[in-house]
Scaffold this active site. Structure first.
Site, PDB file in Angstrom:
ATOM      1  N   LYS A 172      15.477  21.847 -11.506  1.00  0.00           N
ATOM      2  CA  LYS A 172      14.894  20.418 -11.840  1.00  0.00           C
ATOM      3  C   LYS A 172      15.713  19.596 -12.534  1.00  0.00           C
ATOM      4  O   LYS A 172      16.516  19.737 -13.351  1.00  0.00           O
ATOM      5  CB  LYS A 172      13.486  20.785 -12.760  1.00  0.00           C
ATOM      6  CG  LYS A 172      12.544  21.432 -11.994  1.00  0.00           C
ATOM      7  CD  LYS A 172      11.686  20.483 -10.822  1.00  0.00           C
ATOM      8  CE  LYS A 172      11.126  19.377 -11.535  1.00  0.00           C
ATOM      9  NZ  LYS A 172       9.952  19.821 -12.112  1.00  0.00           N
ATOM     10  N   HIS A 215       0.956  -1.347   0.107  1.00  0.00           N
ATOM     11  CA  HIS A 215      -0.089  -0.002   0.232  1.00  0.00           C
ATOM     12  C   HIS A 215       0.891   1.313  -0.082  1.00  0.00           C
ATOM     13  O   HIS A 215       0.321   2.409   0.432  1.00  0.00           O
ATOM     14  CB  HIS A 215      -0.938  -0.107   1.374  1.00  0.00           C
ATOM     15  CG  HIS A 215      -1.710  -1.193   1.567  1.00  0.00           C
ATOM     16  ND1 HIS A 215      -2.823  -1.405   0.935  1.00  0.00           N
ATOM     17  CD2 HIS A 215      -1.247  -2.270   2.299  1.00  0.00           C
ATOM     18  CE1 HIS A 215      -3.292  -2.810   1.385  1.00  0.00           C
ATOM     19  NE2 HIS A 215      -2.390  -3.181   2.148  1.00  0.00           N
TER      20      HIS A 215
END
Ligand code: ARG
Length: 461
Positions: free
Chosen positions: A284, A157
């Site tokens: 980035k 999960h």
């Protein structure tokens, strides 16, 4: 516009738009080698069976070989206004040999011709893709070998669950890729039957030798039923299906890499050669390759749906709808090759940030199961041990500590079964080392997986 080869029955030339609409040479032109290979086998058989003379057969074969050489050298360009690659090669042969060239198509139809070309073409593609997948497997194994002791959290999960190692995680992908290889091999095996000689749909009245053409082209056997021979595109669907699964695996791996190189995880750093920047944000470094792989998986799955939908309503035998098979399956093989070719070196050059993996493993109580197991090994029923450990975890969260730093007195308040050795039992490296069950993450268990994978690659098991 030149007369069509089938112009005899028609009193008008085909409308120009219809000609463009109908033409497939823009995408089937890439099968020229396989088309010529099939035609050489066919001409050989026609000569050997006395359906055409030996001299004609030899002349045709010579002409076809010259056409092949001229296309490869660039001296002969494919004519974009030709109907398809089959018509183009035959017209070129006739241009060069005159009447002899016109004998090649005896006892053959484009329906069996296109079917044999496509099988030959895709057989080569499968071999190439399989080699690329093997190289990817080798790359993953070599990274895994370096990281049998690199502890990281295993997730369920997307929540930290139990401790594993990077090697264990990577070897899971090796298993998936082995299944992909097997599926590709199965597809190739089932695909390897020869439709040549099925004619348009109903075989032929000539005394042909289908076994010979099948053997010459390296097929297992001629296809048993001529209607099936020209109508079957199962192999395109199967191949696309196998490649959809391969892409699914690459896409899941890509998704993990995208997460792993985020600041939230920072488990890895991609090499500068395999990442891209932003046009506006100077800080980035983006994992574009993996995102594209994830995106292209959708495209490959789309091609699978195209093929299945194209086939589902077709009556036997050949229908022109089937011309649409090529763009779909070619797009799939092209993109799969691009993806594997880019993914492999990206993986080989990425930097693993072991400490960050280890730090993540140290938080999130992923040794809680081991703590419960400690009590079980001292005689407590698992459910009781589970409950006690859960209570301890809650206490740790409240106090802002970990199971490793919780004082022994706190443990002993819950049960006297806890002694100092609990710290050894919940030590992360120990937790991993103890998970020695077959297939588990302990370094020894993963070494077995690596050894087996290497033997499998060498074809020894
Ligand atoms: N270009 C066609 C295809 O790709 C070749 C077969 C044409 N056969 C025919 N009967 N029109 O399917």
């Amino acid at each position: 516009m030149a007369d069509m080869m089938w112009a005899g029955r028609f009193s008008k030339q085909v409308d120009e738009n219809v000609n463009a609409f109908n033409s497939s040479i823009a995408f089937d032109g890439r099968m020229y080698r396989h088309d010529i290979q099939g035609s050489i086998a066919h001409a050989t058989m026609l000569g050997d069976c006395g359906i055409i003379t030996k001299e004609d057969s030899l002349q045709i074969i010579g002409g076809l070989k010259e056409i092949l050489a001229d296309i490869e050298s660039g001296d002969l360009q494919l004519d974009p206004s030709a109907e398809d690659i089959h018509m183009f090669v035959e017209a070129e042969l006739t241009k060069r040999l005159g009447d002899v060239g016109k004998r090649l198509h005896t006892s053959r139809s484009r329906n069996d011709q296109v079917a044999v070309d496509l099988r030959l073409y895709l057989r080569d593609e499968i071999a190439e893709i399989s080699e690329l997948v093997k190289t990817l497997i080798e790359t993953i194994i070599s990274i895994a070998k370096e990281h049998t002791e690199t502890v990281m959290p295993g997730y369920t999960h997307l929540q930290r669950a139990q401790p594993i190692t990077l090697a264990h995680h990577l070897m899971a992908y090796v298993q998936m890729l082995f299944r992909d290889l097997e599926r590709l091999g199965d597809t190739a095996k089932r695909m390897n039957y020869c439709p040549l000689g099925c004619g348009a749909l109903a075989g032929t009245t000539y005394k042909t030798n289908r076994q010979q053409t099948s053997d010459l082209l390296g097929f297992t056997a001629p296809m048993e039923n001529s209607l099936d021979g020209v109508s079957d595109r199962d192999y395109c669907v199967e191949l696309n299906c196998a490649l959809s699964l391969l892409m699914t695996h690459l896409s899941r791996f890509s998704e993990e890499i995208i997460m792993w190189c985020s600041w939230e995880f920072k488990f890895i750093e991609l090499d500068d050669a395999f990442a891209t920047g932003s046009s506006i944000m100077p800080q980035k470094k983006n994992p574009d390759i993996t995102e594209l792989i994830r995106g292209k998986t959708g495209r490959v799955n789309g091609n699978l749906v195209t093929l299945l939908t194209m086939m589902k309503g077709l009556p036997l035998a050949y229908n022109k709808d089937m011309q649409e098979d090529k763009e779909a399956i070619f797009d799939t093989v092209d993109n799969v090759k691009l993806c594997v070719r880019t993914f492999t070196p990206m993986l080989a050059t990425m930097r693993v940030l072991k400490d960050n993996m280890r730090n993540a493993a140290a938080k999130g109580f992923i040794n809680a199961t081991d703590c419960a197991d400690y009590l079980v090994k001292k005689g407590m029923p698992f459910r009781d041990a589970y409950k006690i450990t859960g209570t301890l975890v809650a206490e740790c969260i409240e106090k802002g500590v970990t199971l490793e730093t919780l004082p022994i007195e706190e443990y002993r308040k819950m049960t006297e079964l806890f002694t100092e050795d609990v710290y050894d039992a919940i030590d992360l490296s120990a937790c991993v080392k103890e998970r020695k069950s077959y297939g588990g993450p302990s370094p020894d268990a993963v070494k077995v997986q690596i050894e087996n994978a290497e033997l499998k690659l060498k074809g020894q098991i």
